[in-house]
Structures are given as C-alpha cells and as structure tokens.
Scaffold this motif. Structure first.
Motif, PDB file in Angstrom:
ATOM      1  N   VAL A  34      26.649  -0.745 109.225  1.00 34.03           N
ATOM      2  CA  VAL A  34      27.490  -1.585 110.075  1.00 34.03           C
ATOM      3  C   VAL A  34      28.953  -1.195 109.882  1.00 34.03           C
ATOM      4  O   VAL A  34      29.691  -0.991 110.863  1.00 34.03           O
ATOM      5  CB  VAL A  34      27.283  -3.084 109.779  1.00 34.03           C
ATOM      6  N   LYS A  35      29.379  -1.062 108.628  1.00 36.68           N
ATOM      7  CA  LYS A  35      30.767  -0.680 108.339  1.00 36.68           C
ATOM      8  C   LYS A  35      31.102   0.679 108.952  1.00 36.68           C
ATOM      9  O   LYS A  35      32.163   0.863 109.550  1.00 36.68           O
ATOM     10  CB  LYS A  35      30.997  -0.621 106.828  1.00 36.68           C
ATOM     11  N   GLU A  36      30.194   1.622 108.801  1.00 41.07           N
ATOM     12  CA  GLU A  36      30.412   2.967 109.337  1.00 41.07           C
ATOM     13  C   GLU A  36      30.527   2.942 110.855  1.00 41.07           C
ATOM     14  O   GLU A  36      31.424   3.571 111.431  1.00 41.07           O
ATOM     15  CB  GLU A  36      29.258   3.881 108.898  1.00 41.07           C
ATOM     16  N   GLU A  37      29.635   2.209 111.506  1.00 39.25           N
ATOM     17  CA  GLU A  37      29.638   2.178 112.970  1.00 39.25           C
ATOM     18  C   GLU A  37      30.841   1.415 113.521  1.00 39.25           C
ATOM     19  O   GLU A  37      31.387   1.789 114.559  1.00 39.25           O
ATOM     20  CB  GLU A  37      28.327   1.593 113.501  1.00 39.25           C
ATOM     21  N   LEU A  38      31.280   0.378 112.822  1.00 37.19           N
ATOM     22  CA  LEU A  38      32.492  -0.315 113.253  1.00 37.19           C
ATOM     23  C   LEU A  38      33.709   0.596 113.106  1.00 37.19           C
ATOM     24  O   LEU A  38      34.611   0.584 113.950  1.00 37.19           O
ATOM     25  CB  LEU A  38      32.682  -1.616 112.479  1.00 37.19           C
ATOM     26  N   SER A  39      33.727   1.391 112.041  1.00 36.13           N
ATOM     27  CA  SER A  39      34.805   2.376 111.875  1.00 36.13           C
ATOM     28  C   SER A  39      34.768   3.392 113.010  1.00 36.13           C
ATOM     29  O   SER A  39      35.817   3.746 113.574  1.00 36.13           O
ATOM     30  CB  SER A  39      34.676   3.091 110.533  1.00 36.13           C
ATOM     31  N   ASP A  40      33.576   3.856 113.347  1.00 39.43           N
ATOM     32  CA  ASP A  40      33.434   4.789 114.471  1.00 39.43           C
ATOM     33  C   ASP A  40      33.928   4.160 115.769  1.00 39.43           C
ATOM     34  O   ASP A  40      34.544   4.830 116.608  1.00 39.43           O
ATOM     35  CB  ASP A  40      31.974   5.220 114.640  1.00 39.43           C
ATOM     36  N   THR A  41      33.675   2.860 115.946  1.00 42.77           N
ATOM     37  CA  THR A  41      34.121   2.153 117.149  1.00 42.77           C
ATOM     38  C   THR A  41      35.638   2.187 117.262  1.00 42.77           C
ATOM     39  O   THR A  41      36.188   2.481 118.330  1.00 42.77           O
ATOM     40  CB  THR A  41      33.617   0.695 117.132  1.00 42.77           C
ATOM     41  N   VAL A  42      36.321   1.902 116.149  1.00 38.90           N
ATOM     42  CA  VAL A  42      37.786   1.912 116.164  1.00 38.90           C
ATOM     43  C   VAL A  42      38.301   3.315 116.481  1.00 38.90           C
ATOM     44  O   VAL A  42      39.239   3.481 117.275  1.00 38.90           O
ATOM     45  CB  VAL A  42      38.350   1.389 114.826  1.00 38.90           C
ATOM     46  N   ILE A  43      37.686   4.320 115.895  1.00 36.66           N
ATOM     47  CA  ILE A  43      38.082   5.703 116.168  1.00 36.66           C
ATOM     48  C   ILE A  43      37.916   6.015 117.652  1.00 36.66           C
ATOM     49  O   ILE A  43      38.797   6.622 118.276  1.00 36.66           O
ATOM     50  CB  ILE A  43      37.270   6.688 115.297  1.00 36.66           C
ATOM     51  N   ARG A  44      36.806   5.588 118.231  1.00 33.77           N
ATOM     52  CA  ARG A  44      36.576   5.832 119.665  1.00 33.77           C
ATOM     53  C   ARG A  44      37.598   5.091 120.527  1.00 33.77           C
ATOM     54  O   ARG A  44      38.064   5.618 121.541  1.00 33.77           O
ATOM     55  CB  ARG A  44      35.157   5.408 120.059  1.00 33.77           C
ATOM     56  N   ILE A  45      37.953   3.874 120.141  1.00 32.18           N
ATOM     57  CA  ILE A  45      38.947   3.110 120.895  1.00 32.18           C
ATOM     58  C   ILE A  45      40.313   3.798 120.818  1.00 32.18           C
ATOM     59  O   ILE A  45      41.013   3.918 121.828  1.00 32.18           O
ATOM     60  CB  ILE A  45      39.024   1.656 120.394  1.00 32.18           C
ATOM     61  N   LEU A  46      40.676   4.267 119.632  1.00 31.27           N
ATOM     62  CA  LEU A  46      41.942   4.982 119.479  1.00 31.27           C
ATOM     63  C   LEU A  46      41.955   6.254 120.329  1.00 31.27           C
ATOM     64  O   LEU A  46      42.964   6.582 120.957  1.00 31.27           O
ATOM     65  CB  LEU A  46      42.199   5.314 118.013  1.00 31.27           C
TER      66      LEU A  46
END
Length: 78
Positions: A34-46
């Motif tokens: 979950v932590k990894e995928e949420l981090s990936d989400t922020v990276i994609r948003i940026l």
C-alpha cells in the motif's frame, strides 16, 4: 485544453491504476505494498502536473486556502 489529449488521459489512468494497486494491497493486508503504491501514485501525479506545465504546489496552496472558507460539512480540513 491540453493539446495531447490521449497522452493526458493515459497519464491520468496511470494514476488511477496505482490507486487500484494500493487498494488491492490493502485488501490483501499488505501494508508495505500500500505504501509503495501510494508513493507511485504521487510520482504519477507529479509527472502529470509537469506534463501539463503547471505548478502543483501553487494549485495545492490555492485549494487549501479555498477549503478554509468551506462549510462545516467539509470539516474545514486543508
């Protein structure tokens, strides 16, 4: 509107897919995933904001200030 509509939509759906992966990790009880995928989400948003050539930080500040004026229903959280 952004000139490269298909690219915008593809990048937006990558954000959605990362959130789906976070939800799946949660469903499985895998908090590290979950932590990894949420981090990936922020990276994609940026990445999406950069592609759209706008300041995400400035937009977040404006939205935070606007949220302070919203009614109690929204808990005045920003």
């Amino acid at each position: 509107f952004w000139k490269d509509k298909p690219d915008f939509l593809n990048r937006l759906m990558l954000v959605v897919s990362e959130l789906g992966e976070a939800a799946e990790g949660y469903r499985k009880g895998d908090i590290e995933n979950v932590k990894e995928e949420l981090s990936d989400t922020v990276i994609r948003i940026l990445d999406l904001a950069d592609h759209m050539k706008f300041s995400l930080a400035a937009s977040m500040i404006r939205k935070s200030e606007f949220n302070k004026t919203r009614p109690y229903l929204h808990n005045k959280k920003c």
